[in-house]
Design an enzyme around this catalytic site. Structure first.
Site, PDB file in Angstrom:
ATOM      1  N   LYS A  65      36.117  14.606  36.258  1.00 50.68           N
ATOM      2  CA  LYS A  65      35.031  14.052  37.005  1.00 50.68           C
ATOM      3  C   LYS A  65      35.572  13.701  38.509  1.00 50.68           C
ATOM      4  O   LYS A  65      34.925  14.013  39.611  1.00 50.68           O
ATOM      5  CB  LYS A  65      34.038  12.819  36.556  1.00 50.68           C
ATOM      6  CG  LYS A  65      33.140  13.314  35.496  1.00 50.68           C
ATOM      7  CD  LYS A  65      32.358  12.060  35.112  1.00 50.68           C
ATOM      8  CE  LYS A  65      31.613  12.748  33.570  1.00 50.68           C
ATOM      9  NZ  LYS A  65      30.641  11.620  33.369  1.00 50.68           N
ATOM     10  N   ASP A 100      24.962  10.683  36.651  1.00 46.46           N
ATOM     11  CA  ASP A 100      25.212   9.715  35.581  1.00 46.46           C
ATOM     12  C   ASP A 100      24.227   8.478  35.736  1.00 46.46           C
ATOM     13  O   ASP A 100      23.732   7.973  34.937  1.00 46.46           O
ATOM     14  CB  ASP A 100      26.501   9.370  35.267  1.00 46.46           C
ATOM     15  CG  ASP A 100      27.175  10.565  34.805  1.00 46.46           C
ATOM     16  OD1 ASP A 100      26.539  11.348  33.878  1.00 46.46           O
ATOM     17  OD2 ASP A 100      28.372  10.820  34.917  1.00 46.46           O
ATOM     18  N   GLY A 124      36.076   1.134  32.961  1.00 41.54           N
ATOM     19  CA  GLY A 124      36.454   2.406  33.357  1.00 41.54           C
ATOM     20  C   GLY A 124      35.275   3.189  34.070  1.00 41.54           C
ATOM     21  O   GLY A 124      34.678   2.836  34.952  1.00 41.54           O
ATOM     22  N   ALA A 126      33.141   5.355  33.275  1.00 46.32           N
ATOM     23  CA  ALA A 126      31.513   4.908  32.883  1.00 46.32           C
ATOM     24  C   ALA A 126      31.122   3.743  33.530  1.00 46.32           C
ATOM     25  O   ALA A 126      29.731   3.598  33.580  1.00 46.32           O
ATOM     26  CB  ALA A 126      31.451   5.123  31.579  1.00 46.32           C
TER      27      ALA A 126
END
Ligand code: ATR
Length: 275
Positions: A65, A100, A124, A126
């Site tokens: 990503k 996301d 992290g 996410a």
């Protein structure tokens, strides 16, 4: 034939082909969505080949990503905020987007978070998108708790200027002290994912009306969600975020905005249960 796919390493277990394939069939679109395995170091070459092959774009998953973000010539505000891209569109060069955060916002929409406190576990990649999502949902305060407290501190410092919520970093061990404040507990760590240790968290200090959400979707019912449900908390699994983040991607690839429906969820649940 419009072509798109998902690039990652490993990518064999990704549910994205099933998800996009469901919509292609449902909407009668002549298109395909394939897996593009790319080992670390091979990312740029696989992207170059996909462009040569006429792909409309790709979704990007672990561990690429950040590389996807770096490769793009143009970046949407959400990609810039996240510093990572899960969507690359091949049109007039390469454009990076991040859906996301949008996916998580949609998944948590029913939670009345305005002016309330959320506790986010993890710091992290996410977690970064999760902080932005909780900010967009109107949280007044976000405790960011991580196993290594230094990473929580770094994430809070990096994102404080992007959200109006007050970011309070801390160590995971401080959970019992902050649990009583939480309207939402959100796990963004990889603990609880199939093959990893479950997250052992004492939920006894969590207010009864607090909602518990896990962004892990494999397994769908993580130990955290099972414990929360057993105590009577409303729970939200990770499949909602997965389905919703795919909506803008599908629209970018195939030109039609698809819908998240119970039928789509049923198809994905069946695949998870069969795995
Ligand atoms: P992602 O992009 O999925 O967020 P990551 O950047 O590797 O993946 O981050 C993983 C997160 O899960 C981190 O916050 C990590 O905590 P550390 O920073 O202390 O490593 C957290 N994590 C992973 N396994 C964990 C476990 N067993 N207990 C608690 N936290 C865990």
């Amino acid at each position: 034939m419009k072509r798109a796919g998902i690039i990652g390493w490993p990518v064999s277990h990704s549910l994205s082909p099933l998800l996009h394939g469901f919509w292609l069939k449902q909407l009668g679109i002549a298109g395909e969505y394939v897996r593009l395995p790319a080992a670390p170091g091979n990312f740029a070459a696989v992207i170059a080949q996909a462009r040569k092959d006429g792909f409309a774009g790709v979704n990007v998953t672990v561990p690429h990503k950040e590389a996807a973000f770096a490769l793009a010539e143009r970046k949407t505000p959400s990609a810039l905020q996240a510093g990572a891209a899960n969507l690359l569109v091949f049109k007039d060069g390469i454009a990076a987007d991040n859906t996301d955060t949008y996916g998580l916002v949609q998944s948590l929409k029913a939670v009345a978070l305005g002016g309330k406190t959320a506790v986010l576990l993890g710091a992290g990649g996410a977690a970064r998108g999760a902080v932005l999502a909780l900010g967009q949902l109107g949280a007044a305060k976000i405790h960011i708790l991580n196993r290594s407290a230094g990473k929580a501190q770094a994430l809070a410092s990096a994102l404080q200027s992007s959200v109006s919520a007050k970011l309070v970093p801390g160590a995971l061990q401080t959970w019992p002290q902050v649990a009583g404040e939480a309207a939402l507990l959100l796990n963004s760590t990889s603990a609880g994912m199939k093959g990893n240790d479950p997250l052992a968290l004492d939920l006894s200090a969590l207010p009864p009306n607090a909602v518990v959400c896990d962004i892990v979707y494999n397994p769908l019912q993580t130990q955290l969600l099972k414990d929360a449900a057993a105590r009577g908390h409303q729970t939200i699994d990770g499949l909602g975020m997965l389905m919703h983040q795919a909506v803008p991607s599908f629209e970018a690839f195939y030109g039609v905005r698809p819908e998240v429906t119970p039928q789509l969820r049923a198809v994905l649940e069946a695949a998870l249960n069969a795995a």
